[in-house]
Design a protein around this motif. Sequence first.
Motif, PDB file in Angstrom:
ATOM      1  N   ALA A  44      -7.968   7.219   2.017  1.00  0.00           N
ATOM      2  CA  ALA A  44      -8.208   8.003   0.814  1.00  0.00           C
ATOM      3  C   ALA A  44      -8.493   7.110  -0.384  1.00  0.00           C
ATOM      4  CB  ALA A  44      -7.006   8.889   0.524  1.00  0.00           C
ATOM      5  N   GLY A  45      -7.889   5.943  -0.400  1.00  0.00           N
ATOM      6  CA  GLY A  45      -8.127   5.023  -1.515  1.00  0.00           C
ATOM      7  C   GLY A  45      -7.682   5.562  -2.854  1.00  0.00           C
ATOM      8  N   SER A  46      -6.542   6.256  -2.871  1.00  0.00           N
ATOM      9  CA  SER A  46      -6.181   6.896  -4.129  1.00  0.00           C
ATOM     10  C   SER A  46      -5.092   6.185  -4.911  1.00  0.00           C
ATOM     11  CB  SER A  46      -5.760   8.343  -3.873  1.00  0.00           C
ATOM     12  OG  SER A  46      -4.694   8.365  -2.971  1.00  0.00           O
ATOM     13  N   ALA A  74     -11.017  -5.005  -5.390  1.00  0.00           N
ATOM     14  CA  ALA A  74     -11.410  -3.904  -4.504  1.00  0.00           C
ATOM     15  C   ALA A  74     -10.204  -3.481  -3.668  1.00  0.00           C
ATOM     16  CB  ALA A  74     -12.528  -4.372  -3.578  1.00  0.00           C
ATOM     17  N   ILE A  75     -10.237  -2.256  -3.159  1.00  0.00           N
ATOM     18  CA  ILE A  75      -9.098  -1.798  -2.358  1.00  0.00           C
ATOM     19  C   ILE A  75      -9.213  -2.337  -0.939  1.00  0.00           C
ATOM     20  CG2 ILE A  75      -8.467   0.218  -3.694  1.00  0.00           C
ATOM     21  CD1 ILE A  75     -10.131   1.919  -1.789  1.00  0.00           C
ATOM     22  N   ALA A  76      -8.138  -2.933  -0.478  1.00  0.00           N
ATOM     23  CA  ALA A  76      -8.149  -3.549   0.849  1.00  0.00           C
ATOM     24  C   ALA A  76      -8.217  -2.502   1.943  1.00  0.00           C
ATOM     25  CB  ALA A  76      -6.903  -4.409   1.025  1.00  0.00           C
ATOM     26  N   PHE A 136       0.839  -1.210   0.000  1.00  0.00           N
ATOM     27  CA  PHE A 136       0.000   0.000   0.000  1.00  0.00           C
ATOM     28  C   PHE A 136       0.865   1.247   0.000  1.00  0.00           C
ATOM     29  CE2 PHE A 136       0.773   1.230   4.395  1.00  0.00           C
ATOM     30  CZ  PHE A 136       1.211   0.046   4.950  1.00  0.00           C
ATOM     31  N   PHE A 137       0.331   2.293  -0.577  1.00  0.00           N
ATOM     32  CA  PHE A 137       1.007   3.592  -0.549  1.00  0.00           C
ATOM     33  C   PHE A 137       0.213   4.626   0.229  1.00  0.00           C
ATOM     34  CE2 PHE A 137       2.872   2.075  -4.636  1.00  0.00           C
ATOM     35  CZ  PHE A 137       4.198   2.147  -4.271  1.00  0.00           C
ATOM     36  N   CYS A 138      -1.070   4.756  -0.101  1.00  0.00           N
ATOM     37  CA  CYS A 138      -1.795   5.906   0.436  1.00  0.00           C
ATOM     38  C   CYS A 138      -2.384   5.627   1.806  1.00  0.00           C
ATOM     39  CB  CYS A 138      -2.876   6.360  -0.534  1.00  0.00           C
ATOM     40  SG  CYS A 138      -4.262   5.236  -0.680  1.00  0.00           S
ATOM     41  N   TYR A 139      -2.608   4.375   2.128  1.00  0.00           N
ATOM     42  CA  TYR A 139      -3.159   4.057   3.438  1.00  0.00           C
ATOM     43  C   TYR A 139      -2.163   4.425   4.524  1.00  0.00           C
ATOM     44  CZ  TYR A 139      -4.716   1.356   7.411  1.00  0.00           C
ATOM     45  OH  TYR A 139      -5.098   0.994   8.667  1.00  0.00           O
ATOM     46  N   HIS A 140      -2.673   4.978   5.614  1.00  0.00           N
ATOM     47  CA  HIS A 140      -1.818   5.271   6.757  1.00  0.00           C
ATOM     48  C   HIS A 140      -2.632   4.948   7.994  1.00  0.00           C
ATOM     49  CE1 HIS A 140       0.558   7.410   9.714  1.00  0.00           C
ATOM     50  NE2 HIS A 140       1.521   7.528   8.828  1.00  0.00           N
TER      51      HIS A 140
HETATM   52  S1  FES Z   1      -3.546   1.871  -0.006  1.00  0.00           S
HETATM   53 FE1  FES Z   1      -3.911   3.262  -1.592  1.00  0.00          FE
HETATM   54  S2  FES Z   1      -5.836   2.576  -2.300  1.00  0.00           S
HETATM   55 FE2  FES Z   1      -5.495   1.273  -0.639  1.00  0.00          FE
END
Ligand code: FES
Lengths: 555, 179
Positions: A46-48, A85-87, A36-40
């Motif tokens: 954000a799911g981006s 789907a986004i986890a 993952f990148f955007c999840y914190h």
């Molecule tokens: S971590 Fe970026 S969309 Fe899920």
Amino acid sequence: MENEKVTVNINGCNYEVGAGLNVLEACRSVGVEVPFFCYHPKLKVAGSCRMCLVTIGTPARDRATGELLKKEDGSPEISWMPKPAIACGTKVSQNMHVVTDSEFIKSCRESVLEFLLLNHPLDCPICDKAGECKLQEYANTFGRGESRYIENKNVKPKKVMVAGKIMMDSQRCIECSRCIRFCREFIGRSTFSFTKRGSKTEISVYPNSDNDSNYLLNVVDGCPVGALTEKAFRFKMRTWFLKVTDSICGESSAGINVRVWSRNGKIYRITPRRNDAVNDMWMTDSGRYIHYRFEAKNRMSVARIDSSPCDLGYAAERCLEILKLGKVAIVANAWQSVEEMFLMKRLADACGAKIYMISHVGADDGKLLSADRTPNMRGAFLTGLLDSYPPKDFKGLGAAIDAGEVGTVLCFREDLKDFGLEQKQLKAANIIYCGALENNISASAKICIPLRTEFEKNGSWVNRQFRIQKFNMAVQAPENTFADIDFLSFLLSELEGSHFDAPSAEDVRAEMAKSIVAMKDAVHIPASGLPLDSSQFASVDFPEEDAMHYSRQKK
Amino acid sequence: MAIVVERKKLGFFERLYLPQIISGLWITLKNIFRPRVTLEYPDQAPVLPVGYRGAPTLVKDSEGREKCVSCQLCEFVCPSKAITVTPGEIPADSQYAFIEKAPAEFKIDMLRCIYCGLCEEACPERAIVLQNNFSINGASRAELIYNKTKLYAEGGVLPDKIMKWKRVKDNAELEGGSH
Ligand code: FES
Ligand code: SF4
Ligand code: SF4
Ligand code: SF4
């Protein structure tokens, strides 16, 4: 809710995971990696980035009756979502099925990475994030390895200075929006934002925004790539050379958990360490530079008697002789570890000395910089050095000197002159100064003992929540300096006649556990610290205000 | 316990010694008429094979730009810890300021180097190259720790076929970028 569990099938195995977790955390909790990148963990979802794509299915139900459908062999029928789907943005539910290791998911990751890398400048050799960059790691693990892109890359602003402490390189940005969310959610004021659209989207800073927040540098740790890097650390050292030591920030009584990054005895940077009960994943900007204090030229490098350099052991012996004369006052400080304070208390008892301390109070920011600017005031209460919150100056000590009650002052770290002692009072007493840095009184002190800084020794501090936390030695101490514990135990063993030679912090804690009830479990302190019983200090008037994970009332 | 080694008794011819001396001289005589292989080093220099790994050096590209960006990968990979790089920033007024990073100092301890060539292999900029110099000597140890100036003097110019940074710059100009 917290302890509720649901069964989730991940890659064909059933696991019990916490209800309410998102799929990404659920997978992580059972050791299945989802990139993952955007999840914190501490910011809103954000799911981006779409890096965390997984295939999700739920048990199928009959539309008419709502009954769970079963396959011929009796196992539940799963209706799979047609698209991945986004986890990070999906919550787990009972009997959910998740697939993270199929060829399809692999191709999803590969494609997402290919898109992210299209316009990425690939300047890892000159990028400070290299070595701890998520894009680098994932490109290595999940990427396709070769670029098919032959067009020209987009060009975006590089080398933009933000708030005087961050270097921004929008070309490296992968538009994860963590920095934007951090500023909005934690600082409460927008600093960063995206401008332009599509592949031209770039991370920008609001013009004329005042970015004087003391927490801005957390975006540097949060940025998964090298788009935001720290000015002070810029081009200083590659991260893979640095040794990481778990420590505690000594800036205030918040007790922020930190990592100290050093190489060959030099500290290069300090970053926050996650502790969900204390500082989550954040720290103050000012705390990151606290080691500069000790890099100063005024480091005390050699023991002195009457201003002439001498052997450390000899100075300690002379110290002992003077202490034996009696009429001693000890000046302690709340940067000392609990272990040192414990020995200090015993030393005071052994030579019949009174202990003087002062408070160092500043503005409380309601977050991670608390009013008490010392890390271990609570420790002084626990070890019995204090029973009420100390005054701001040494007027009391001055009066005692004037009255002839004090003939020798054994002073640790504090600058007596800055805090209320007059020149003639300083003259009237024998001053023994022990500290890492020179100060206003060290030049004229009778004996000077060079001690170590908190980065050069092991110990523990008790923060405003009465949580005892360990700090570890990050760098080697210079030669000819005493660890406080060694110095104190030397004095003690001579005065008390006890055998307590060069104990480790752990040894002292074991002693302490025997005599201090609140510390009975605090011999081996876990990495996340250990909350201590503070009920006996409920009446003490501590200056800290309500803040992150701390409330005054709860004392 | 002492081990007694049996000595073989010499025969009559062996005790004469002459046959051995004559056969030795015969070898000498044959070699006098063979082509010479011994080099009169240092008056004559050897011809080194392609890919010879002599002392590591730092090189510049055909524009005279120092190629090293002080990424410290060579320092990391070096098995004998011979390399010490002090990273630095390219000053803003340089025409190469957009490359951002260059070594402030670069040291190779030639006494430690084992000429393995790993640094050359690791370098993403092809800035460190093991060239032909195998004769490394000095009057003191300190002299054999080559600094940046010395390493560039040894390395000289190595034309660069790719000119990666020039491409970056051209692209930025083309795309109306901010370099
Ligand atoms: S971590 Fe970026 S969309 Fe899920
Ligand atoms: S600058 Fe970093 S944290 Fe901010 S959006 Fe870009 S990649 Fe994410
Ligand atoms: S040739 Fe090998 S030993 Fe010598 S500097 Fe390079 S990596 Fe180090
Ligand atoms: S010589 Fe190459 S590998 Fe070594 S620091 Fe310079 S660019 Fe990096």
